[in-house]
Design a protein around this motif. Structure first.
Motif, PDB file in Angstrom:
ATOM      1  N   PHE A 247       0.835  -1.194   0.000  1.00  0.00           N
ATOM      2  CA  PHE A 247       0.000   0.000   0.000  1.00  0.00           C
ATOM      3  C   PHE A 247       0.877   1.254   0.000  1.00  0.00           C
ATOM      4  CE2 PHE A 247      -2.873  -2.916   2.473  1.00  0.00           C
ATOM      5  CZ  PHE A 247      -3.858  -3.010   1.516  1.00  0.00           C
ATOM      6  N   LEU A 248       0.545   2.218  -0.848  1.00  0.00           N
ATOM      7  CA  LEU A 248       1.228   3.508  -0.834  1.00  0.00           C
ATOM      8  C   LEU A 248       0.575   4.388   0.233  1.00  0.00           C
ATOM      9  CD1 LEU A 248       3.235   5.540  -2.024  1.00  0.00           C
ATOM     10  CD2 LEU A 248       1.585   6.028  -3.815  1.00  0.00           C
ATOM     11  N   VAL A 249       1.397   4.914   1.144  1.00  0.00           N
ATOM     12  CA  VAL A 249       0.884   5.783   2.212  1.00  0.00           C
ATOM     13  C   VAL A 249       1.746   7.039   2.305  1.00  0.00           C
ATOM     14  CG1 VAL A 249      -0.014   3.864   3.594  1.00  0.00           C
ATOM     15  CG2 VAL A 249       2.322   4.697   4.018  1.00  0.00           C
ATOM     16  N   ILE A 250       1.200   8.066   2.942  1.00  0.00           N
ATOM     17  CA  ILE A 250       1.985   9.248   3.305  1.00  0.00           C
ATOM     18  C   ILE A 250       1.936   9.344   4.827  1.00  0.00           C
ATOM     19  CG2 ILE A 250       2.280  11.736   3.025  1.00  0.00           C
ATOM     20  CD1 ILE A 250       0.921  11.443   0.294  1.00  0.00           C
ATOM     21  N   LYS A 251       3.109   9.354   5.442  1.00  0.00           N
ATOM     22  CA  LYS A 251       3.218   9.117   6.880  1.00  0.00           C
ATOM     23  C   LYS A 251       3.009  10.374   7.733  1.00  0.00           C
ATOM     24  CE  LYS A 251       6.570   6.228   8.026  1.00  0.00           C
ATOM     25  NZ  LYS A 251       7.927   5.605   8.046  1.00  0.00           N
ATOM     26  N   LYS A 252       3.241  11.537   7.141  1.00  0.00           N
ATOM     27  CA  LYS A 252       3.079  12.777   7.914  1.00  0.00           C
ATOM     28  C   LYS A 252       2.105  13.702   7.201  1.00  0.00           C
ATOM     29  CE  LYS A 252       7.651  12.909  10.107  1.00  0.00           C
ATOM     30  NZ  LYS A 252       8.860  13.742  10.351  1.00  0.00           N
ATOM     31  N   PRO A 253       1.414  14.575   7.947  1.00  0.00           N
ATOM     32  CA  PRO A 253       0.512  15.543   7.304  1.00  0.00           C
ATOM     33  C   PRO A 253       1.285  16.479   6.370  1.00  0.00           C
ATOM     34  CG  PRO A 253       0.243  15.539   9.705  1.00  0.00           C
ATOM     35  CD  PRO A 253       1.458  14.732   9.403  1.00  0.00           C
ATOM     36  N   PHE A 254       0.578  17.018   5.379  1.00  0.00           N
ATOM     37  CA  PHE A 254       1.180  17.982   4.448  1.00  0.00           C
ATOM     38  C   PHE A 254       0.134  19.042   4.131  1.00  0.00           C
ATOM     39  CE2 PHE A 254      -0.493  14.290   2.326  1.00  0.00           C
ATOM     40  CZ  PHE A 254      -1.238  14.787   1.257  1.00  0.00           C
TER      41      PHE A 254
END
Length: 655
Positions: A468-475
Motif C-alpha cells: 500500500f502507498l501511504v503518506i506518513k506525515k501531514p502535508f
C-alpha cells in the motif's frame, strides 16, 4: 494483504542534460537532498518557510500545524489570506500587462487576457455574485465549458470567500443533481452550450433537468454564459445572462479575507460505493501545494508558456490551470477543443503556434495520439518545448519513450507526476533538474512529503516488494475532510487497520526499486490475485502496449473458480480492426508476448478487441465498466459521461 508482486522490469535511465541542470530551480541531486534534509530535520519549520516565501498573507500565521484532532489536520490556522488576491492582485504592481491566459477555442479563435484584464473580469463577476446575495461560506456549482470564463467563475468565488464546486461539463443531469443537492448550492454558473470537436453539447438544458429533479430549493440563481448563442429555456428572475450582469458591475472588488483553513472548494470524486465523495480543500495549504510544485516539478521560469490540457472539472484543472500557474505569475494556454479536431496534429500545431515550453497531459491522451499517428509530431518543429509532463494514471514505459523521443526529441525531461484529487498537488514526481528519469516511474517524493510502501498492518515492506502507498506525515495541501461526511473521510483515508489510522492511505499499490524509486502499480482494487499471485494491472497493460501491434490496453480481473481471478484484456490495435480470421492468431501472439515479457502467470485468459476503450470526455478509461463487461453482467452504472457509449456493445460482442 499478501505482498503484491512487481513484475515490470525497466532498466533505462535518462539523466537531465547539464544545460537543464544548470538553469533548474532545484539544480542537481545535492539541491534536492538539501531540501529533503531540511524537511526531515523539522518538517513544520520547512513548510512554514515555504508558506512565508510563496503566499501573501493578510494576517501572518503564528501556528504552523494543529494536529490536536487527527486526521483533521489544520495548517497555518491563525493566518488570513485570499486566494484570488494571491493569484491576481499580487501581479498588478509588477506585471499587469503580462498575458495570463492564451485561450484557443474549438474553431481556432485565439483570445488573450492580461493579468489586469483577468483581474477586472473576476472583480466584475464577484460583484455580480454579491448583488445576488451570495457571500462568504455559500456554495456555487460551476458547470462550464473549458474557457477563460470558467477560470473567472472559480476566481470570483474565491475572491468573496464563496466555496465553489466545479462539475465537469460532460456529467449527466443526474450526476449534476447529486452534486448540487449535496453541496446545498445557492447558485449555478453555466453556459448555453459547450463546443468540442465541432459538436455542440447542451449545458443549460442539463442544468434545468437537474434542477427539476427535486431537493434543489437552495438554488436561487442560475448565471448563463452565452457561448454559442443558441436558444435556451429561460426562467427569470432565477436565470440571468452573464453578459448582462457583467454590464452593471464595477471592476473593483475588495477581496474577502478568510482564515487559512476556510474551504476554497469541494470537488466530487468517484467512490467505491458509487456515491460521489465531496473532497474538501483549504485555502492556504492547498494554494501552497500548487505553488511549490509549479516551482519544483514544472521548474517554472517567467518566460514559460505553460499548457496543462486538463479540464477545470478535474483536480488537475484546478491546481494546474486555475490556481498554480496564476499564483506564480505564468502565461498559460487554455484549450476548448479536443486533440483530434479538426485534424490529429492539433496539439502539435498549437505547441508551435503558441511556442509552448511546458506541456502537461494524460497517458491516455498520449496513447491516443500515438494511435492517430506516431510519426505526426515529426511534421512540427516543437523546438519551444523544454519540459513534458504526465498526469492521471501511471504511464507505461513504451508511451513514455514515444513522448520523450517523438515529442521531446530526446531533450525534454518528462515529469511523471503521482498525486490525487485528495492530495491537491504533486506528491511523488521528479524534480527535472535534480533526478535521473526512469520510464514508467514517478521517481521520488517531493521535499516535505513522507511517502512509504507498507503491508496491510502498516509495516514498511522491503525494496522490490509491493504494498500500500501511504503518506506518513501531514502535508499542507491534503484533503481536510469529505463534505458533510467526516466518518467516511476517516474510514477511507486513515483506516485504523493500517498503522492505527496514522497514515494517509492513497488506495494505490506501488513498489520501490533498488534505488528507492517509486513505481505505481495501479489502484488497490485494480490488483489481480491470480493463482495466489497478486499482480498490478498497470504492469500487464504496459507489457501489452510494448507489443508493436498494440495502441492501447486495459486489463481487469474476472472471478475464476481455479485461479481466483482470470486476467481479461481489452485491446485497441494500431492498425485496422482485426478480421475474424486474424483474431485467433493475434490473441495467441499477444498471450505469448505477455508470457515472455512478464511470465506465464500474467497471460490474459481472454483478449477482446475494440476500436477504442470506454472513456470519459476527459480521456479517463472507465475500468469499472470493463470489469462489468468481463463478467458478462448487465451495465447498470451511469454511462452519460462516456465519450463513446457505443463502444460498450462492441466490446460485449467481442466476447
Amino acid at each position: 494483504m499478501a505482498t503484491i508482486e512487481s513484475v515490470l522490469n525497466e532498466s533505462r535511465i535518462f539523466p537531465p542534460s547539464p544545460e537543464f541542470v544548470q538553469l533548474a530551480n532545484v539544480s542537481g541531486p545535492k539541491d534536492y537532498q538539501k531540501l529533503c534534509n531540511e524537511a526531515e530535520t523539522d518538517f513544520q519549520a520547512f513548510w512554514a518557510q515555504q508558506a512565508r516565501k510563496h503566499i501573501l498573507w493578510h494576517k501572518p500565521f503564528t501556528q504552523i500545524l494543529d494536529d490536536s484532532d487527527p486526521p483533521f489536520y489544520k495548517w497555518f490556522s491563525d493566518g488570513e489570506i485570499n486566494v484570488s488576491y494571491n493569484c491576481l492582485d499580487r501581479h498588478l504592481s509588477t506585471q499587469p500587462d503580462k498575458t495570463a491566459i492564451i485561450f484557443e477555442s474549438d474553431d481556432g479563435e485565439v483570445i488573450r487576457a492580461t493579468y489586469r484584464e483577468l483581474h477586472q473580469q473576476v472583480c466584475k463577476l464577484a460583484n455580480a455574485l454579491k448583488t445576488h446575495n451570495i457571500s462568504k461560506g455559500d456554495r456555487v456549482v460551476i458547470y462550464m465549458p473549458m474557457r477563460i470564463e470558467a477560470v473567472v467563475a472559480m476566481q470570483a468565488c474565491a475572491r468573496i470567500g464563496v466555496i465553489h464546486s466545479v462539475v465537469f461539463g460532460g456529467f449527466s443531469s443526474k450526476s449534476l443533481h447529486e452534486r448540487i443537492v449535496d453541496a446545498g448550492a445557492k447558485a449555478v454558473i453555466t453556459a448555453d452550450e459547450q463546443v468540442r470537436g465541432g459538436k455542440h453539447h447542451a449545458l443549460k438544458a442539463t442544468v434545468d433537468e437537474a434542477l427539476n429533479m427535486g431537493n434543489t430549493e437552495s438554488v436561487k440563481t442560475v448565471i448563463v454564459y452565452r457561448r454559442s448563442g443558441c436558444e435556451v429555456p429561460f426562467d427569470p428572475p432565477r436565470d440571468v445572462w452573464w453578459h448582462e450582469i457583467m454590464q452593471h458591475t464595477g471592476t473593483d472588488c475588495e477581496p474577502v479575507w478568510v482564515n487559512a483553513e476556510h474551504p476554497l472548494f469541494t470537488l466530487y470524486t468517484s467512490g467505491s460505493t458509487g456515491k460521489p465523495k465531496g473532497v474538501q480543500h483549504s485555502s492556504a495549504g492547498y494554494l501552497l501545494g500548487t505553488m511549490v510544485s509549479m516551482e519544483w516539478v514544472f521548474d517554472y521560469k517567467p518566460s514559460d508558456i505553460f499548457w496543462c490540457t486538463a479540464d477545470v472539472g478535474w483536480i488537475t484543472g484546478h491546481s494546474y490551470v486555475t490556481y498554480g500557474p496564476l499564483a506564480i505569475g505564468a502565461t498559460q494556454i487554455i484549450f476548448e477543443g479536443i486533440p483530434t479536431y479538426p485534424h490529429p496534429g492539433r496539439f502539435w500545431e498549437m505547441i508551435d503556434r503558441h511556442q509552448v515550453t511546458t506541456f502537461y497531459t494524460a497517458p491516455t491522451a498520449i496513447r491516443s495520439l500515438i494511435k492517430l499517428g506516431g510519426d505526426l509530431p515529426e511534421q512540427y518543429q516543437l523546438t519551444s518545448l523544454r519540459l513534458l509532463g504526465s498526469v492521471g494514471e501511471p504511464i507505461n514505459p513504451e508511451a513514455w519513450m514515444w513522448f520523450y523521443e517523438k515529442v521531446g526529441r530526446s531533450r525534454c525531461p518528462i515529469v511523471d507526476t503521482w498525486w490525487q484529487t485528495e492530495t491537491g498537488s504533486h506528491m511523488i514526481a521528479p524534480l527535472p533538474g535534480a533526478l535521473p528519469l526512469k520510464p514508467g516511474s514517478c521517481t521520488l517524493p517531493l521535499p516535505g512529503i513522507f511517502a512509504a510502501i507498507v503491508d496491510e498492518s502498516g509495516h514498511e515492506v522491503e525494496l522490490g516488494k509491493g504494498g500500500f502507498l501511504v503518506i506518513k506525515k501531514p502535508f499542507p495541501s491534503q484533503i481536510r475532510t469529505l463534505w458533510k461526511d467526516p466518518d467516511r473521510f476517516k474510514k477511507a483515508y486513515f483506516p485504523q487497520e493500517v498503522a492505527g489510522g496514522q497514515y494517509y492511505l492513497a488506495g494505490d499499490s506501488a513498489h520501490r526499486d533498488s534505488e528507492g524509486y517509486f513505481w505505481i502499480m495501479g489502484r488497490v482494487d485494480d490488483v489481480l490475485n491470480v493463482s495466489g499471485h497478486r499482480l498490478g494491472t498497470m504492469e500487464i497493460e504496459s507489457a501489452l502496449v510494448a507489443n508493436p501491434l498494440v495502441a492501447e490496453a486495459a486489463v481487469v480481473g474476472k472471478p475464476h473458480e481455479v485461479k481466483g481471478e482470470a486476467i481479461i484484456a481489452f485491446v485497441v490495435l494500431k492498425g485496422d480492426f482485426p478480421q475474424e480470421k486474424d483474431k485467433v492468431r493475434i490473441v495467441t501472439e499477444l498471450r505469448e508476448w505477455v508470457a515472455r515479457e512478464i511470465g506465464p502467470i500474467a497471460k490474459p485468459e481472454e483478449i477482446r478487441f475494440g476500436e477504442n476503450l470506454p472513456k470519459t470526455r476527459s480521456g479517463k478509461i472507465m475500468r469499472r465498466l470493463l470489469r462489468t463487461l468481463a463478467k458478462d453482467e448487465e451495465i447498470t452504472q451511469d454511462v452519460s459521461t462516456l465519450e463513446n457509449p457505443a463502444i460498450l456493445e462492441q466490446l460485449r460482442q467481442a466476447h
